[in-house]
Design an enzyme around this catalytic site. Structure first.
Site, PDB file in Angstrom:
ATOM      1  N   ARG A   1     -84.375  99.970 -34.567  1.00 44.53           N
ATOM      2  CA  ARG A   1     -83.379  99.916 -35.635  1.00 44.53           C
ATOM      3  C   ARG A   1     -83.316 101.218 -36.427  1.00 44.53           C
ATOM      4  O   ARG A   1     -82.236 101.630 -36.869  1.00 44.53           O
ATOM      5  CB  ARG A   1     -83.694  98.733 -36.553  1.00 44.53           C
ATOM      6  CG  ARG A   1     -82.601  98.466 -37.584  1.00 44.53           C
ATOM      7  CD  ARG A   1     -82.833  97.123 -38.259  1.00 44.53           C
ATOM      8  NE  ARG A   1     -81.760  96.790 -39.180  1.00 44.53           N
ATOM      9  CZ  ARG A   1     -81.951  96.540 -40.477  1.00 44.53           C
ATOM     10  NH1 ARG A   1     -83.165  96.605 -41.003  1.00 44.53           N
ATOM     11  NH2 ARG A   1     -80.930  96.223 -41.253  1.00 44.53           N
TER      12      ARG A   1
ATOM     13  N   HIS B   1     -79.974 103.280 -37.384  1.00 41.57           N
ATOM     14  CA  HIS B   1     -79.583 103.563 -38.770  1.00 41.57           C
ATOM     15  C   HIS B   1     -79.574 105.056 -39.073  1.00 41.57           C
ATOM     16  O   HIS B   1     -78.875 105.493 -39.990  1.00 41.57           O
ATOM     17  CB  HIS B   1     -80.502 102.812 -39.743  1.00 41.57           C
ATOM     18  CG  HIS B   1     -80.126 101.366 -39.897  1.00 41.57           C
ATOM     19  ND1 HIS B   1     -80.412 100.625 -41.011  1.00 41.57           N
ATOM     20  CD2 HIS B   1     -79.447 100.525 -39.065  1.00 41.57           C
ATOM     21  CE1 HIS B   1     -79.933  99.387 -40.869  1.00 41.57           C
ATOM     22  NE2 HIS B   1     -79.367  99.308 -39.689  1.00 41.57           N
TER      23      HIS B   1
ATOM     24  N   ASN C   1     -80.757  99.261 -45.917  1.00 39.22           N
ATOM     25  CA  ASN C   1     -82.125  99.676 -45.609  1.00 39.22           C
ATOM     26  C   ASN C   1     -83.173  99.187 -46.611  1.00 39.22           C
ATOM     27  O   ASN C   1     -84.338  99.004 -46.253  1.00 39.22           O
ATOM     28  CB  ASN C   1     -82.205 101.207 -45.544  1.00 39.22           C
ATOM     29  CG  ASN C   1     -81.440 101.781 -44.363  1.00 39.22           C
ATOM     30  OD1 ASN C   1     -81.423 101.179 -43.291  1.00 39.22           O
ATOM     31  ND2 ASN C   1     -80.807 102.929 -44.555  1.00 39.22           N
TER      32      ASN C   1
ATOM     33  N   HIS D   1     -80.520  93.048 -30.817  1.00 38.70           N
ATOM     34  CA  HIS D   1     -81.045  91.886 -31.539  1.00 38.70           C
ATOM     35  C   HIS D   1     -81.757  90.908 -30.611  1.00 38.70           C
ATOM     36  O   HIS D   1     -82.090  89.807 -31.024  1.00 38.70           O
ATOM     37  CB  HIS D   1     -79.925  91.191 -32.314  1.00 38.70           C
ATOM     38  CG  HIS D   1     -79.444  91.977 -33.502  1.00 38.70           C
ATOM     39  ND1 HIS D   1     -78.411  91.581 -34.312  1.00 38.70           N
ATOM     40  CD2 HIS D   1     -79.872  93.158 -34.028  1.00 38.70           C
ATOM     41  CE1 HIS D   1     -78.212  92.476 -35.276  1.00 38.70           C
ATOM     42  NE2 HIS D   1     -79.083  93.453 -35.124  1.00 38.70           N
TER      43      HIS D   1
HETATM   44  C1  HEM Z   1     -73.338  95.265 -34.725  1.00 35.94           C
HETATM   45  C2  HEM Z   1     -73.629  95.366 -35.996  1.00 35.94           C
HETATM   46  C3  HEM Z   1     -75.003  95.104 -36.552  1.00 35.94           C
HETATM   47  C4  HEM Z   1     -75.283  94.388 -37.663  1.00 35.94           C
HETATM   48  C5  HEM Z   1     -74.287  93.716 -38.594  1.00 35.94           C
HETATM   49  C6  HEM Z   1     -76.720  94.367 -37.798  1.00 35.94           C
HETATM   50  C7  HEM Z   1     -77.408  93.740 -38.828  1.00 35.94           C
HETATM   51  C8  HEM Z   1     -78.773  93.553 -38.856  1.00 35.94           C
HETATM   52  C9  HEM Z   1     -79.459  92.802 -39.873  1.00 35.94           C
HETATM   53  C10 HEM Z   1     -78.802  92.134 -41.081  1.00 35.94           C
HETATM   54  C11 HEM Z   1     -80.774  92.786 -39.555  1.00 35.94           C
HETATM   55  C12 HEM Z   1     -81.904  92.121 -40.338  1.00 35.94           C
HETATM   56  C13 HEM Z   1     -82.309  93.025 -41.490  1.00 35.94           C
HETATM   57  C14 HEM Z   1     -83.277  92.373 -42.468  1.00 35.94           C
HETATM   58  O1  HEM Z   1     -83.720  91.257 -42.240  1.00 35.94           O
HETATM   59  O2  HEM Z   1     -83.607  93.013 -43.483  1.00 35.94           O
HETATM   60  C15 HEM Z   1     -80.918  93.538 -38.338  1.00 35.94           C
HETATM   61  C16 HEM Z   1     -82.106  93.742 -37.680  1.00 35.94           C
HETATM   62  C17 HEM Z   1     -82.220  94.470 -36.523  1.00 35.94           C
HETATM   63  N1  HEM Z   1     -81.233  95.208 -35.921  1.00 35.94           N
HETATM   64 FE1  HEM Z   1     -79.256  95.104 -36.316  1.00 35.94          FE
HETATM   65  N2  HEM Z   1     -77.282  95.051 -36.771  1.00 35.94           N
HETATM   66  C18 HEM Z   1     -76.276  95.537 -35.986  1.00 35.94           C
HETATM   67  C19 HEM Z   1     -76.421  96.337 -34.873  1.00 35.94           C
HETATM   68  C20 HEM Z   1     -77.632  96.752 -34.359  1.00 35.94           C
HETATM   69  C21 HEM Z   1     -77.788  97.763 -33.343  1.00 35.94           C
HETATM   70  C22 HEM Z   1     -76.647  98.572 -32.748  1.00 35.94           C
HETATM   71  C23 HEM Z   1     -79.117  97.859 -33.088  1.00 35.94           C
HETATM   72  C24 HEM Z   1     -79.832  98.749 -32.114  1.00 35.94           C
HETATM   73  C25 HEM Z   1     -79.364  99.089 -30.937  1.00 35.94           C
HETATM   74  C26 HEM Z   1     -79.780  96.906 -33.942  1.00 35.94           C
HETATM   75  C27 HEM Z   1     -81.130  96.655 -33.947  1.00 35.94           C
HETATM   76  C28 HEM Z   1     -81.767  95.797 -34.816  1.00 35.94           C
HETATM   77  C29 HEM Z   1     -83.149  95.400 -34.667  1.00 35.94           C
HETATM   78  C30 HEM Z   1     -84.055  95.782 -33.527  1.00 35.94           C
HETATM   79  C31 HEM Z   1     -83.442  94.582 -35.757  1.00 35.94           C
HETATM   80  C32 HEM Z   1     -84.782  93.931 -36.099  1.00 35.94           C
HETATM   81  C33 HEM Z   1     -85.601  94.902 -36.921  1.00 35.94           C
HETATM   82  C34 HEM Z   1     -86.957  94.392 -37.345  1.00 35.94           C
HETATM   83  O3  HEM Z   1     -87.377  93.310 -36.935  1.00 35.94           O
HETATM   84  O4  HEM Z   1     -87.619  95.112 -38.109  1.00 35.94           O
HETATM   85  N3  HEM Z   1     -78.859  96.285 -34.721  1.00 35.94           N
HETATM   86  N4  HEM Z   1     -79.683  93.996 -37.947  1.00 35.94           N
END
Ligand code: HEM
Ligand SMILES: *[C@@H]1O[C@H](CO)[C@@H](O)[C@H](O)[C@H]1NC(C)=O
Ligand SMILES: *[C@@H]1O[C@H](CO)[C@@H](O)[C@H](O)[C@H]1NC(C)=O
Ligand SMILES: *[C@@H]1O[C@H](CO)[C@@H](O)[C@H](O)[C@H]1NC(C)=O
Ligand SMILES: *[C@@H]1O[C@H](CO)[C@@H](O)[C@H](O)[C@H]1NC(C)=O
Ligand SMILES: *[C@@H]1O[C@H](CO)[C@@H](O)[C@H](O)[C@H]1NC(C)=O
Length: 324
Positions: free
Chosen positions: A59, A63, A88, A188
């Site tokens: 992530r 970002h 973030n 995800h």
């Molecule tokens: C398409 C639009 C996207 C939205 C709206 C989005 C939104 C989010 C949100 C809300 C979370 C949880 C954050 C939290 O709990 O504080 C998250 C986690 C995550 N996102 Fe996304 N995301 C998107 C795209 C992506 C992309 C493109 C990637 C990487 C290729 C990605 C990888 C991740 C990962 C791996 C997590 C888990 C992080 C952790 O467990 O620490 N996301 N995302």
């Protein structure tokens, strides 16, 4: 097109577009030959302590790239830090792992490996060590001199955005509105989300329905139990059932309404016009793991190529948290 042919096409297209100073896969072969091993060792030990760290590192690369390009700007501390932006704050994690990697690299080859490249390589090993594909990573990015907090607030997709808005944010950074949106959302397949980002789906959802009708009822019940009491910091797996394994279950879950975020389930279920473009790919990836993994590899290459600083632009930071 086979995956290999597609990968080659993606690379050749990149080469044609970026006329000079483009990224290469052998950038540190002479200047820091063990760079990748150093990153791998640190990511391995961090994930032994906590498997989720692979997701957190993936992530961070995302970002970073969506704000002023893949320039390590996310890592800068200070009052304009991107770490303090809404998407973030209390959310992005893994910065200590990045610091440890960078410290090892500075010992081995001082002033050579950029923080932006550290993020790209950490994401690669986060995915690989979660059982995912072995991503091709191009290197040679340099580090930006400024953070952009307002850019982080405006460019990063929110789980409350409509699918059309998410598509627009991907297009704004030069990514493809269909394949890149859906394949990269497949990130995800690993990681967690806090209740604060999905609990509005669990109660008082609309005048006609307490729970989001596109959320599986049995999943809703368990999430209500998790989030009750209003602790927005409790976490649930983004991919229920295989939280730490990089696979296509994320897409299979969407078929049974088990996407955690509204922006996940919306790729299949949203009435928004944007979902007409994403829905067929969700169906394809849920049925065809190979296609997901191949498209994810290609899309990660494209994401890693967003506006890199090359040549003499920017600098190689000694400490990822501050400019030299
Ligand atoms: C398409 C639009 C996207 C939205 C709206 C989005 C939104 C989010 C949100 C809300 C979370 C949880 C954050 C939290 O709990 O504080 C998250 C986690 C995550 N996102 Fe996304 N995301 C998107 C795209 C992506 C992309 C493109 C990637 C990487 C290729 C990605 C990888 C991740 C990962 C791996 C997590 C888990 C992080 C952790 O467990 O620490 N996301 N995302
Ligand atoms: C910050 O990001 C926004 C949105 O991408 C952009 O318009 C602006 O020029 C950036 N500012 C700086 C100082 O880089
Ligand atoms: C997005 O990618 C798909 C498949 O790779 C392709 O068919 C489509 O033309 C691309 N769209 C744009 C705008 O590049
Ligand atoms: C989550 O934790 C952070 C940092 O510990 C705290 O500042 C914040 O208030 C908490 N948020 C919620 C919704 O409980
Ligand atoms: C809800 O999820 C369960 C598996 O947890 C599944 O058996 C059921 O069919 C799903 N319901 C719907 C409406 O998709
Ligand atoms: C999206 O698909 C629905 C039903 O398949 C259709 O009624 C609608 O016109 C489509 N929207 C757009 C913008 O193509």
């Amino acid at each position: 097109m086979s995956c290999l042919a597609a990968l080659l096409a993606a690379l050749c297209l990149g080469a044609a577009v970026v006329a000079r100073g483009q990224l290469t896969d052998d950038f540190y072969d002479y200047s820091c030959p063990h760079a990748e091993d150093i990153v791998k060792a640190r990511v391995t030990s961090a994930m032994k302590a906590e498997a989720r760290m692979g997701a957190s590192l993936l992530r961070l690369h995302f970002h970073d790239c969506f704000v002023n390009g893949c320039d390590g700007s996310l890592l800068l501390d200070g009052s304009n830090s991107e770490k303090l932006a809404g998407p973030n704050l209390n959310s992005a994690r893994g910065f200590e792992v990045v610091d440890a990697i960078k410290a090892d690299l500075e010992t081995a080859c001082p002033g050579v490996v950029s923080c932006a490249d550290v993020l790209a390589l950490a994401a690669k090993y986060g995915v690989l060590l979660s059982g995912g594909p072995d991503l091709d990573v191009l290197l040679g990015r340099r580090d930006g001199l400024v953070a952009n907090q307002s850019g982080a607030n405006s460019n990063l997709p929110s789980p409350f955005d409509s699918i059309s808005t998410i598509i627009k944010k991907f297009k704004d950074v030069g990514l493809n509105e269909t394949t890149d949106v859906v394949a990269l959302s497949g990130g995800h397949t690993i990681g967690r989300s806090r209740c604060a980002l999905f609990s509005r789906r669990l109660s008082n959802f609309s005048p006609t329905s307490s729970v989001d009708p596109t959320l599986n009822a049995s999943l809703a019940t368990s999430l209500q139990a998790l989030c009750q009491g209003g602790d927005g910091n409790q976490t649930a797996a983004l991919d229920a059932g295989s939280a730490d394994a990089f696979d296509n279950h994320y897409f299979q879950n969407l078929l049974t309404n088990r996407g955690l975020l509204s922006s996940d389930q919306g790729l299949l279920s949203s009435a928004d016009a944007g979902a007409n473009a994403t829905r067929p790919l969700v169906q394809l990836y849920s049925a065809n793991s190979e296609r997901f993994l191949c498209d994810f590899r290609r899309s990660m290459l494209r994401m890693g190529n967003i506006r890199p600083l090359t040549g003499s632009a920017g600098q190689i930071r000694k400490n990822c948290r501050a400019v030299n």
